[in-house]
Scaffold this motif. Structure first.
Motif, PDB file in Angstrom:
ATOM      1  N   LEU A 119       8.606 -20.801  71.099  1.00  0.00           N
ATOM      2  CA  LEU A 119       9.376 -19.816  70.164  1.00  0.00           C
ATOM      3  C   LEU A 119      10.191 -18.969  70.948  1.00  0.00           C
ATOM      4  N   LYS A 146      20.112 -22.424  70.177  1.00  0.00           N
ATOM      5  CA  LYS A 146      20.559 -22.055  68.634  1.00  0.00           C
ATOM      6  C   LYS A 146      19.531 -22.537  67.642  1.00  0.00           C
ATOM      7  N   PRO A 147      19.599 -21.621  66.543  1.00  0.00           N
ATOM      8  CA  PRO A 147      18.487 -22.152  65.273  1.00  0.00           C
ATOM      9  C   PRO A 147      18.445 -23.521  65.088  1.00  0.00           C
ATOM     10  N   GLU A 148      19.639 -24.179  65.101  1.00  0.00           N
ATOM     11  CA  GLU A 148      19.589 -25.493  64.818  1.00  0.00           C
ATOM     12  C   GLU A 148      19.010 -26.510  65.886  1.00  0.00           C
ATOM     13  N   THR A 151      15.997 -26.055  66.768  1.00  0.00           N
ATOM     14  CA  THR A 151      14.497 -26.084  66.134  1.00  0.00           C
ATOM     15  C   THR A 151      13.957 -27.476  65.812  1.00  0.00           C
ATOM     16  N   THR A 176      11.114 -23.829  68.632  1.00  0.00           N
ATOM     17  CA  THR A 176      11.565 -23.004  67.450  1.00  0.00           C
ATOM     18  C   THR A 176      12.232 -21.887  68.043  1.00  0.00           C
ATOM     19  N   VAL A 177      13.725 -21.924  67.346  1.00  0.00           N
ATOM     20  CA  VAL A 177      14.619 -20.965  67.923  1.00  0.00           C
ATOM     21  C   VAL A 177      15.082 -19.920  66.667  1.00  0.00           C
ATOM     22  N   SER A 178      14.552 -18.642  66.873  1.00  0.00           N
ATOM     23  CA  SER A 178      14.458 -17.916  65.705  1.00  0.00           C
ATOM     24  C   SER A 178      14.274 -16.343  66.198  1.00  0.00           C
ATOM     25  N   SER A 179      15.083 -15.583  65.284  1.00  0.00           N
ATOM     26  CA  SER A 179      15.054 -14.136  65.799  1.00  0.00           C
ATOM     27  C   SER A 179      13.968 -13.252  65.085  1.00  0.00           C
ATOM     28  N   GLN A 227       6.848 -28.587  70.614  1.00  0.00           N
ATOM     29  CA  GLN A 227       7.606 -27.708  69.268  1.00  0.00           C
ATOM     30  C   GLN A 227       8.537 -26.757  70.102  1.00  0.00           C
ATOM     31  N   GLN A 268      14.240 -16.778  71.125  1.00  0.00           N
ATOM     32  CA  GLN A 268      15.135 -16.081  70.197  1.00  0.00           C
ATOM     33  C   GLN A 268      16.573 -16.805  70.472  1.00  0.00           C
ATOM     34  N   PRO A 269      17.488 -16.975  69.518  1.00  0.00           N
ATOM     35  CA  PRO A 269      18.726 -17.564  70.008  1.00  0.00           C
ATOM     36  C   PRO A 269      19.323 -16.763  71.128  1.00  0.00           C
TER      37      PRO A 269
END
Length: 123
Positions: free
Chosen positions: A11, A87-89, A91, A120-123, A118, A13-14
């Motif tokens: 996981l 970027k979130p995209e 993920t 995962t790009v997320s704040s 896996q 962050q962007p």
């Protein structure tokens, strides 16, 4: 037995970075083109990068150009994917895939692949 084991997913962050690794065994890595393929939730497989037997890059998908770098170390039986400016995209589950046949590019759709890692790009 052919084995491809991906690692390095996490996981993040962007804007962050990750380095994926693919440990290959059971075959002669230097004889095969290798691919990184991803599958986002609810979507099909997307080839993001291809690296030929000699380490030359033959393909980056448009969404990752300039941000992702694929490399390989045949002596260590390992393929890498450096991912920057995530970027979130981005993920997705990322798979390391072997070309279908030695000494011939292509055929990743039918090539051996690992279990995936896996990202995962997320704040």
């Amino acid at each position: 037995e052919v084995q491809l084991v991906e690692s390095g997913g996490d996981l993040v962050q962007p804007g962050g970075s990750l380095r994926l690794s693919c440990a290959a065994s059971g075959f002669t890595l230097s004889a095969y083109s290798m691919y990184w393929v991803r599958q986002a939730p609810g979507k099909g497989l997307e080839c993001v990068s291809n690296i030929n037997r000699f380490g030359g890059i033959t393909y980056y998908a448009e969404p990752v150009k300039g941000r992702f770098t694929c490399s390989r170390d045949n002596a260590k039986n390992t393929v890498y994917l450096q991912m920057n400016s995530l970027k979130p995209e981005d993920t997705a589950v990322y798979f390391c895939v072997r070309a279908e046949n030695p000494y011939i590019d292509g055929g990743w759709e039918r090539g051996a692949r690992g279990q995936g890692t896996q990202v995962t790009v997320s704040s």
